[in-house]
Each structure stands twice: as structure tokens, then as C-alpha cells.
Design an enzyme around this catalytic site. Sequence first.
Site, PDB file in Angstrom:
ATOM      1  N   PHE A   1      34.777  48.876  49.389  1.00  0.00           N
ATOM      2  CA  PHE A   1      34.706  47.818  49.043  1.00  0.00           C
ATOM      3  C   PHE A   1      35.275  46.644  49.838  1.00  0.00           C
ATOM      4  CE2 PHE A   1      33.467  46.357  44.431  1.00  0.00           C
ATOM      5  CZ  PHE A   1      32.492  47.092  44.476  1.00  0.00           C
TER       6      PHE A   1
ATOM      7  N   GLU B   1      28.828  44.689  44.332  1.00  0.00           N
ATOM      8  CA  GLU B   1      29.406  44.738  45.683  1.00  0.00           C
ATOM      9  C   GLU B   1      29.114  46.192  46.125  1.00  0.00           C
ATOM     10  OE1 GLU B   1      33.101  42.705  46.151  1.00  0.00           O
ATOM     11  OE2 GLU B   1      33.588  43.906  47.768  1.00  0.00           O
TER      12      GLU B   1
ATOM     13  N   LEU C   1      24.707  40.213  37.871  1.00  0.00           N
ATOM     14  CA  LEU C   1      25.293  40.536  38.957  1.00  0.00           C
ATOM     15  C   LEU C   1      24.620  41.662  39.715  1.00  0.00           C
ATOM     16  CD1 LEU C   1      28.227  40.344  40.375  1.00  0.00           C
ATOM     17  CD2 LEU C   1      28.543  42.717  39.406  1.00  0.00           C
TER      18      LEU C   1
ATOM     19  N   GLN D   1      36.486  32.680  40.701  1.00  0.00           N
ATOM     20  CA  GLN D   1      36.041  33.643  41.652  1.00  0.00           C
ATOM     21  C   GLN D   1      34.256  33.353  41.588  1.00  0.00           C
ATOM     22  OE1 GLN D   1      36.036  38.307  41.877  1.00  0.00           O
ATOM     23  NE2 GLN D   1      36.845  37.425  43.952  1.00  0.00           N
TER      24      GLN D   1
ATOM     25  N   ARG E   1      40.339  37.580  43.796  1.00  0.00           N
ATOM     26  CA  ARG E   1      40.469  38.904  43.509  1.00  0.00           C
ATOM     27  C   ARG E   1      39.474  39.792  44.319  1.00  0.00           C
ATOM     28  NH1 ARG E   1      37.539  42.494  40.031  1.00  0.00           N
ATOM     29  NH2 ARG E   1      35.869  41.190  39.769  1.00  0.00           N
TER      30      ARG E   1
ATOM     31  N   HIS F   1      31.959  34.683  38.518  1.00  0.00           N
ATOM     32  CA  HIS F   1      32.293  36.188  38.145  1.00  0.00           C
ATOM     33  C   HIS F   1      33.390  36.531  37.502  1.00  0.00           C
ATOM     34  CE1 HIS F   1      31.421  40.227  38.653  1.00  0.00           C
ATOM     35  NE2 HIS F   1      32.532  40.426  39.593  1.00  0.00           N
TER      36      HIS F   1
ATOM     37  N   HIS G   1      31.068  35.188  42.834  1.00  0.00           N
ATOM     38  CA  HIS G   1      30.682  36.674  43.399  1.00  0.00           C
ATOM     39  C   HIS G   1      29.561  36.462  44.477  1.00  0.00           C
ATOM     40  CE1 HIS G   1      29.231  40.700  44.153  1.00  0.00           C
ATOM     41  NE2 HIS G   1      30.388  41.061  43.409  1.00  0.00           N
TER      42      HIS G   1
ATOM     43  N   ARG H   1      35.289  38.214  48.840  1.00  0.00           N
ATOM     44  CA  ARG H   1      34.146  37.448  48.140  1.00  0.00           C
ATOM     45  C   ARG H   1      34.421  36.154  48.537  1.00  0.00           C
ATOM     46  NH1 ARG H   1      34.801  40.746  42.500  1.00  0.00           N
ATOM     47  NH2 ARG H   1      33.552  42.977  43.324  1.00  0.00           N
TER      48      ARG H   1
HETATM   49  C1  LIG Z   1      29.021  42.380  35.972  1.00  0.00           C
HETATM   50  C2  LIG Z   1      30.238  42.424  36.157  1.00  0.00           C
HETATM   51  C3  LIG Z   1      30.664  43.632  36.983  1.00  0.00           C
HETATM   52  C4  LIG Z   1      31.968  43.778  37.149  1.00  0.00           C
HETATM   53  N1  LIG Z   1      32.523  44.902  38.090  1.00  0.00           N
HETATM   54  C5  LIG Z   1      33.851  44.893  38.383  1.00  0.00           C
HETATM   55  C6  LIG Z   1      34.223  46.195  39.052  1.00  0.00           C
HETATM   56  O1  LIG Z   1      33.232  46.903  39.629  1.00  0.00           O
HETATM   57  N2  LIG Z   1      35.373  46.483  39.331  1.00  0.00           N
HETATM   58  C7  LIG Z   1      36.373  45.822  38.605  1.00  0.00           C
HETATM   59  O2  LIG Z   1      37.519  45.992  38.870  1.00  0.00           O
HETATM   60  N3  LIG Z   1      35.929  44.492  37.815  1.00  0.00           N
HETATM   61  C8  LIG Z   1      34.777  44.142  37.737  1.00  0.00           C
HETATM   62  N4  LIG Z   1      34.513  43.188  36.970  1.00  0.00           N
HETATM   63  C9  LIG Z   1      35.525  42.076  36.338  1.00  0.00           C
HETATM   64  C10 LIG Z   1      35.914  42.819  35.044  1.00  0.00           C
HETATM   65  O3  LIG Z   1      34.850  43.692  34.474  1.00  0.00           O
HETATM   66  C11 LIG Z   1      36.577  41.966  34.156  1.00  0.00           C
HETATM   67  O4  LIG Z   1      37.527  41.291  34.649  1.00  0.00           O
HETATM   68  C12 LIG Z   1      37.282  42.998  32.846  1.00  0.00           C
HETATM   69  O5  LIG Z   1      36.322  43.761  32.335  1.00  0.00           O
HETATM   70  C13 LIG Z   1      37.934  42.029  31.922  1.00  0.00           C
HETATM   71  O6  LIG Z   1      38.534  42.858  30.995  1.00  0.00           O
HETATM   72  P1  LIG Z   1      39.442  42.437  29.797  1.00  0.00           P
HETATM   73  O7  LIG Z   1      40.006  43.693  29.248  1.00  0.00           O
HETATM   74  O8  LIG Z   1      40.533  41.564  30.386  1.00  0.00           O
HETATM   75  O9  LIG Z   1      38.597  41.596  28.790  1.00  0.00           O
HETATM   76  P2  LIG Z   1      37.024  41.580  28.239  1.00  0.00           P
HETATM   77  O10 LIG Z   1      36.346  42.938  28.640  1.00  0.00           O
HETATM   78  O11 LIG Z   1      36.431  40.274  28.561  1.00  0.00           O
HETATM   79  O12 LIG Z   1      37.361  41.553  26.667  1.00  0.00           O
HETATM   80  C14 LIG Z   1      37.715  40.519  26.094  1.00  0.00           C
HETATM   81  C15 LIG Z   1      37.866  40.927  24.817  1.00  0.00           C
HETATM   82  O13 LIG Z   1      38.470  40.133  23.843  1.00  0.00           O
HETATM   83  C16 LIG Z   1      37.685  39.665  22.649  1.00  0.00           C
HETATM   84  N5  LIG Z   1      37.946  38.336  22.383  1.00  0.00           N
HETATM   85  C17 LIG Z   1      37.876  37.166  23.098  1.00  0.00           C
HETATM   86  N6  LIG Z   1      37.849  36.159  22.647  1.00  0.00           N
HETATM   87  C18 LIG Z   1      38.280  36.555  21.081  1.00  0.00           C
HETATM   88  C19 LIG Z   1      38.513  35.726  20.056  1.00  0.00           C
HETATM   89  N7  LIG Z   1      38.634  34.438  19.880  1.00  0.00           N
HETATM   90  N8  LIG Z   1      38.880  36.465  18.839  1.00  0.00           N
HETATM   91  C20 LIG Z   1      38.678  37.893  18.984  1.00  0.00           C
HETATM   92  N9  LIG Z   1      38.547  38.524  20.037  1.00  0.00           N
HETATM   93  C21 LIG Z   1      38.179  37.898  21.024  1.00  0.00           C
HETATM   94  C22 LIG Z   1      36.570  39.999  23.179  1.00  0.00           C
HETATM   95  O14 LIG Z   1      35.503  40.110  21.966  1.00  0.00           O
HETATM   96  C23 LIG Z   1      36.406  41.091  23.922  1.00  0.00           C
HETATM   97  O15 LIG Z   1      36.579  42.418  22.910  1.00  0.00           O
HETATM   98  C24 LIG Z   1      33.017  42.835  36.577  1.00  0.00           C
HETATM   99  C25 LIG Z   1      32.670  42.010  35.747  1.00  0.00           C
HETATM  100  C26 LIG Z   1      31.261  41.573  35.756  1.00  0.00           C
HETATM  101  C27 LIG Z   1      30.771  40.453  34.796  1.00  0.00           C
END
Ligand SMILES: Cc1cc2nc3c(=O)[nH]c(=O)nc-3n(C[C@H](O)[C@H](O)[C@H](O)COP(=O)(O)OP(=O)(O)OC[C@H]3O[C@@H](n4cnc5c(N)ncnc54)[C@H](O)[C@@H]3O)c2cc1C
Lengths: 592, 252
Positions: A126, A259, A256, A240, A390, A355, A242, A290
Amino acid sequence: MASEQVATLESHQYDVLVIGSGGAGLRAAVQAAVPGVKVGIIGKSLLGKAHTVMAEGGVAASLGNLDPWDGWETHFYDTMRSGHFINNYRIVELFAKEAAQRVLELEEWGAVFDRTPEGKIMQRPFGAHTFRRLAHIGDRTGMELLRTLQYKAISQDITVHQEVTITKLLLDSDGRIAGALAYYRSTGKFVLFRAKAIVLATGGWGKIYKVTSNSWESTGDGASLAFRAGAELMDMEMVQFHPTGMVWPPGVRGLLVTEGVRGEGGLLYNSEGERFMLKYDPERKELSSRDVVARSIFKEVQAGRGTPHGGAWLDITHKGPEFIKRKLPGMYEQYLTLADVDITKEKFEVAPTCHYTMGGVRVEAESCATNIPGLFAAGEVACGLHGANRLGGNSLADLLVFGRRAGDGALAYVQEHGSLPQVSESEVEQEMDRVLSPFSVTDGENPYLLHEQLQEIMSGHAGIVRDGPMLEEGLAKLMDLKVRAQNMGVTGSRVYNPGWHAVFEVQSMLTLAELIIRGALARKESRGAHWRTDYPDELPEVGQWNYVQDLDGDAVRIREVAVPVMPPELSQLFDRGVAPGVYASQQQAKEK
Amino acid sequence: MSEEIVLSIFRGDAAGGQEVEYRVPLTPGMVVLDAVHQVQAHQAQDLAVRWNCKAAHCGSCGAEINGHPKLLCKTRLDDYVGETVHIRPMQTFPIIKDLVADVSWNFEVAKKVPAFQPSVPVPFKMQQFDVDRIQEFHHCIECFLCQDVCHVLRDHNAKDQYFGPRFMVKMAEFEMHPRDGGDRVPMLAHEAGLNMCNVTKCCTEVCPQHIRITDNAIIPLKERVADQYWDPLRALFRKKKAPAATGQSVQG
Ligand SMILES: Cc1cc2nc3c(=O)[nH]c(=O)nc-3n(C[C@H](O)[C@H](O)[C@H](O)COP(=O)(O)OP(=O)(O)OC[C@H]3O[C@@H](n4cnc5c(N)ncnc54)[C@H](O)[C@@H]3O)c2cc1C
Ligand code: SF4
Ligand code: SF4
Ligand code: FES
């Protein structure tokens, strides 16, 4: 007079309350749920649907299954370098040391990664990772991670509250975390959570931008809630973009393109058929970091060498249909069904898309504690690991490493402070009134349209390219929009009313948008994802600061805080000019 | 490009409701969810719909389009030019509002599925061909469209007798994992109600992830049940993890 009384509210009490059921939240809940400790977890969506489900390419960990020279030092080195050294080194160190163990833990809980010929977990290359490092399952790694944690969590004694939105964090009179107020999205009824400790795992705020890869949930509620409660946010200017999002048709713009396509050999061309990455980064080419690839595409389009819809061409046809369908099944299907393009046969258009948000709640490395006693933060909402840019795959690993640490941190805090803090009834009542107020506005502003305008402002004024006047103008427009937003109105009932839900989310995004612009104005240099044409260079004197913002009364206060300085045993890793693993392999070759 | 598309969207809740017509301009490549969002932003702010990813990854947006269970975000509107597009919530589950169904029953069932039980410590040594078969099951996005279409749940409302195809896929995923040491066969034979399935394959037809639910999950599971309950010796050879329950007699 409050329209609803606290006495009649549904309420729940937890030792540890986790807000957010994405990867970070679930990992934290799994960690905190030891016998005798009551754990609850909340998400805005159904369980298993959080934004994490969209992650594609993989999870970064120096397992060294393909490249035995990989190790935590090299992962540390790559992460600090790509973050342009404003990362918190201690956070990065813990991360690099623990990621591999966390990935194996997923395997132990039922995740099934792709395999190497020796039967180990497969790892793919990557951008800006020195070695092949991303453990993956085709191009749906996030789903595997989330599903594994979801089933692990429900096999434990954890209470799950689905489709619940938290609107306010509640503190006791000593400023300790005491709970949170929320409503059920399905009924619109309020619910009060009282808790000894809260882990915030609410993800990022990519929805602030018009062209984005993020799900609707990514409106930054958690960061905004914490900010309003007095937490410090850091590096907010670091957003970021992407390099490769879909461009056409309009409905999928921003979606998306992993990558992984470049990781598996995809090449970028401009409209003249030139492989332009050879020019911008001859060494790392398509697999540069990125920020570099996104800017390169942006510059090609600016120079008039863009594709018909304003992007670059990505081509992986040379790998052959069988390989593509096996390694990138999701991408193949996505282009075929949504864009009528068969990526095994033709090149396709891509352009930068918002992203990930590197900035967020400032936390302490070991326990993920914030400056509010009892409040912990992990995952995309937290800040410190990624610095100014990132690396792909580092987010999923972040969720596991610091989800677990936040769970432990909250547990330790609860064990130390036994009692359940008091919440203020009048504060709860005021908040209920505030949340319900859009129902009594007639002819108010439409929250959906305000959201669109916010996205226009941020994409135009604080996007991939910035300068002082552009940011100032954006800030002025944003402040006007904030005034109008005070008059948002909604129609219909409280039952599953997305218009009403959007009001709160727009408020969160407005709060954070302002911090992004203020941070971007303050950082008078270019670094990583933050590119200012009026200060085009990375400046060592600016690079020693993180910009920390918090509330001073009602006003936003911004401060320069020194980036923690690495101890010699870590800083010496950067003295040799090559990654530690590469150096070690060269040394061994010499000895032979 | 001023072509218009006519949507007839169910508006209502548990107390009842009816379809309401909306017209939206058709743009290239538009999916049904885009059109529903258009209606939300400009005509009916409170129109309830579930979605997250808009990329067929999260499985939130299952509904019935002209009577067919589909994902709103994966269904292109150019397939319906000249037709009215009728959109209703999934019918097998209680309605909350408009296009949003109450799918909570599925989460209750999910809790009953016994977790993965590693038979050896990690890291596992497994070849790609060992895991190809189960990786198919990992593609499930929990959209519950298969649950929606399965006649056992839909027409006979036998939710107390059958977990439904989604959870047969989940049980297969663990059960066929080369390093799983658990035994879910007794549960499949009894509480999970595998025998309720009469292999009509409707579930496979609607699965947006193209999981061959019946051929690759349900039928092999039925074979395991048959082996274990009617031919304990063969079961021993077939499943080397030798579950404790192998010799168990047929109950009920
Ligand atoms: C298309 C895409 C592909 C990606 N691919 C990769 C990859 O290959 N590798 C990698 O390392 N990263 C990747 N990322 C980044 C990564 O997916 C995210 O940064 C990561 O999943 C964030 O996880 P999290 O647990 O912090 O939050 P999230 O998964 O965003 O979860 C947030 C949670 O908080 C809850 N929440 C938010 N606000 C409230 C509220 N007010 N009240 C109650 N609940 C709330 C939401 O409902 C959700 O359950 C990608 C991102 C995208 C968009
Ligand atoms: S094959 Fe079985 S599970 Fe699938 S729809 Fe038919 S009866 Fe239901
Ligand atoms: S098996 Fe297919 S149809 Fe059923 S829930 Fe999973 S993805 Fe949906
Ligand atoms: S919105 Fe995620 S599957 Fe349709």
C-alpha cells in the site's frame, strides 16, 4: 418550562458507556466487558452498519508474513514520516508495537484473511508502506473486521442500543463525565444514559465536504459533543483527500476506489496518456503517500490534462480479468453495476475525494484519556496517530489498538472512581427543549439544503488546496451560515424523521467546519494534507507545533502546543535515511 | 436531460398508510436511493429510509422495488424508464415508518448463534483453498433480503421455528471453518429449524452478494445434520474435530 420531565425519562446506567459501534467502539466494548462491569454501546445505525463496514483495502500490521524484514520499527518509521512528524510519537510507538497482535486476535475470533502460499495471513503493498503490510480479505476488510467484532460483542454481556443519537455529553458539578442524553431515531423519544466512564468512538466528519467517500454517519457528532463539553481538539486542519474516488456518474461521485487497485498494480495516466506519477514521485510512483498522489491528480487536472469528467485514468487491465476479479471483487462489481464500466477491460476515471479526518479529540497515548475526567476517545474521532497524513490501513489498525486501550483506560478509571456521578436535571431538560425546538419553527431553513451549502463552502474554501484569503472568505460565509442554521425547521412527527435528525448533524458539522478553517489559517505552511499555496513549503519552525482548539466561554481559542519530542532511541531510527528494516537487510547482505 | 422518473413510495407506519407519488428528474446512472434522497431534500423532509454506504457494502437499504426485494443503492433507475417505480418496505418484518422496517428480530436470532471456537491457537496455518469456501459466506452484508423473501418467515411467519437463510449462512461460516472446534449441528437440527427449509432457493435469487445460500450453505448443513443424526460413524470421519455431541441420540 420544559416540555418533557427528567423523572419520566427512560434511563439506563452503565459503568462504561461506549458511544459509537464502529470498529473502535466495538473493540472498546469487548475489552471493557469483564465480569461485574456493566457495558453499553450505542450507534446511530443498526449494529454492523457503521462506517467501518466500508473500509476496503486492509489493516496494516508488521506481521512480516511476506517480508520478514518488516517489524514495528519500520511501521513506526513509515507512519511518522508520512505524518510529517507532527504525530504523537508515543501513540505511534504503541500502535506499531501492538497492531500485529490485534490482527491475530481477529483471526482468533473468526475473521478469515486471505492466505499466503505458506498458509499465513496474506499482506498487500500500500502507499508509503515500506513492506507488504496490509492484511486483507479481498477488498472488504472493514466489513470482516466489523462483523467479527459485532459477533464477538453479542456473545459477551454487552447491551447494544441501536439507532440512537447522543445529543449531549453531561458532566457533574466537578466536571467529571456523568452521562449523555440521546433520542431513539425510530420513535424520537429521549433516553438518558448515566455512566461512570464514556468511550467516544464516533468516527470522523468527512460529510463536511461535497465529494466524499464517507457514509452519512460521518458528521463529527462526537468531536463536536466533546468540544462543547470542554475537550481539546487538535490538528483540525488536517483532512485527508484520497486520490481515487469515482467521478462518474454523478450519483456515485466520491465513492471510494480502494488504494488496493494501485497496491495490486493499477497505474495512473493523464488525458495525454502520460504516467504522471513518474514525474511527481519517481521513487514510489503510484504508491506514493495519499497527499502526494491526490495533489498530483489535482495538478494534472488544473493543467488541462484531466479526463472528460475532471480526473485521471486508472488502469489495471494488464493484470487480467481473473486476477482482478479475485483480488478486487468489490471494485469490479461496483464499476460494473454503478458505472457500466468493466475494469478488467477498460481504464476508468478517478479523482480525489474527502476520505478521513486526521484531527480530533486530543488524547493521552496509553489510556486514550481526554482532558475531561472519565471521557476517553479512540478511532477516527481521536487525534495523534496520523499527524498530517494517514497511511492506508493504519486506521483499521488504529481502531483495534486504541479501541482496546480505551476500553482498558475506561475500566481502570471506573475501578478508581467507584460512584455514579450526578447529572443536572435542569441541564437535561434544557437540552430536550433545544433538540425539539426545530419542530416549532415555521418556514425554517431546510437542513438538507444547509448541509449542501456547508459542503460547497468547505470544498471551495478549505479543500485540497488553500490560501489565506480563500480561507478567510470561507470563514465569513460559514459564520453567515451558522446564523441561518439557528433557524432550521422541520416538518412531520418525531417518529423516524430524517429531516429532524439532519438538524443535529448539521449543527455538529458547522462546529467542526469552523475549527478546520481556523486551524488551516493558523498553520502557515504546507504539510502533508494541508496545502497552502501562499505558504508552499514545509517550515521546521511551524512543524514543531500542533494546533489545539477549545472553548473559552463561547469563543474558540486556538493554541500552539509543542509536538512531543522523540527520545533518542526512536529518533535515531531516522538517521540512516532508509527504513530500519531496509537498513537491517542491507547490513546483513554486506556481512555475507 | 429533463427526463422524469415517477416514484410511488409507501408513506405510513404500523397504523397504515398508502403509496404517494413523487416525480424527480432523472440523472445519468441514478440509483433508486438517489431519487429517494431527492424527494427527501425537496419534497418530503420526513420521508424515512435507512442507508449508510450507498455502495452496497452495509446492507441497510433493503426494500421492495416493484415487489422485488432489492438494495435501493444498487438498483439503477434506467432499468425502469417509462415505468412507475413502486417502493415499499420489506414485508416480512413489522413496519416502523415509510421504507423502514423493524428488523430487530434478526439481531435476537444473531445472539443465539454460538460463537467461533478456535480449536488451535493463532496464527492459523490455512491454505487459500481451505478458506475459499467459507469466504463466500463472509460476503454477507446482513441486508436481510433473503429473510424477507423466505416463505417460511414471510408467508408462514414461522419466526419461532426457523432462524432463516441469513443465519444458515452464518452457522455455515463457523461450522465449516477449518479451525473451528464448536458443534452447531444439534442447534441446526432443533432450535435453528434447518428442516423448515424446503430448498426453494428464493433466498439465493435475491442475495445481492450472490452468495449461493442454498447450494453452498444450507444443503451442506443439511448433510451434516443427516450424518450426525443418522450416521454417526461417517460424521466422525467427515468432521475430524469430533464434536462431543456426535453420539447424541435423536431428540424430538
Ligand atoms: C470507503 C472507505 C474505505 C476505507 N478503507 C480503509 C482501509 O482499507 N483501511 C483502513 O485502515 N481504513 C480505511 N478507511 C478508514 C476507516 O474505515 C475509518 O477511519 C474507520 O472505520 C473509522 O472507524 P471508527 O470506529 O472510528 O468510527 P465509525 O466506523 O465511523 O463509527 C462511528 C460510530 O459512531 C456512531 N455515532 C456517531 N455519532 C453518534 C451520535 N451522535 N450518537 C450515537 N452514535 C454516534 C456511529 O453511528 C457509528 O456507530 C476507509 C474509509 C472509507 C470511507
Ligand atoms: S431455500 Fe430455504 S431458506 Fe431459502 S427461501 Fe427457500 S425455504 Fe427459505
Ligand atoms: S445472505 Fe445475502 S441476502 Fe441474505 S442477508 Fe446476507 S447478503 Fe443479504
Ligand atoms: S446503503 Fe449500504 S447497502 Fe445500500
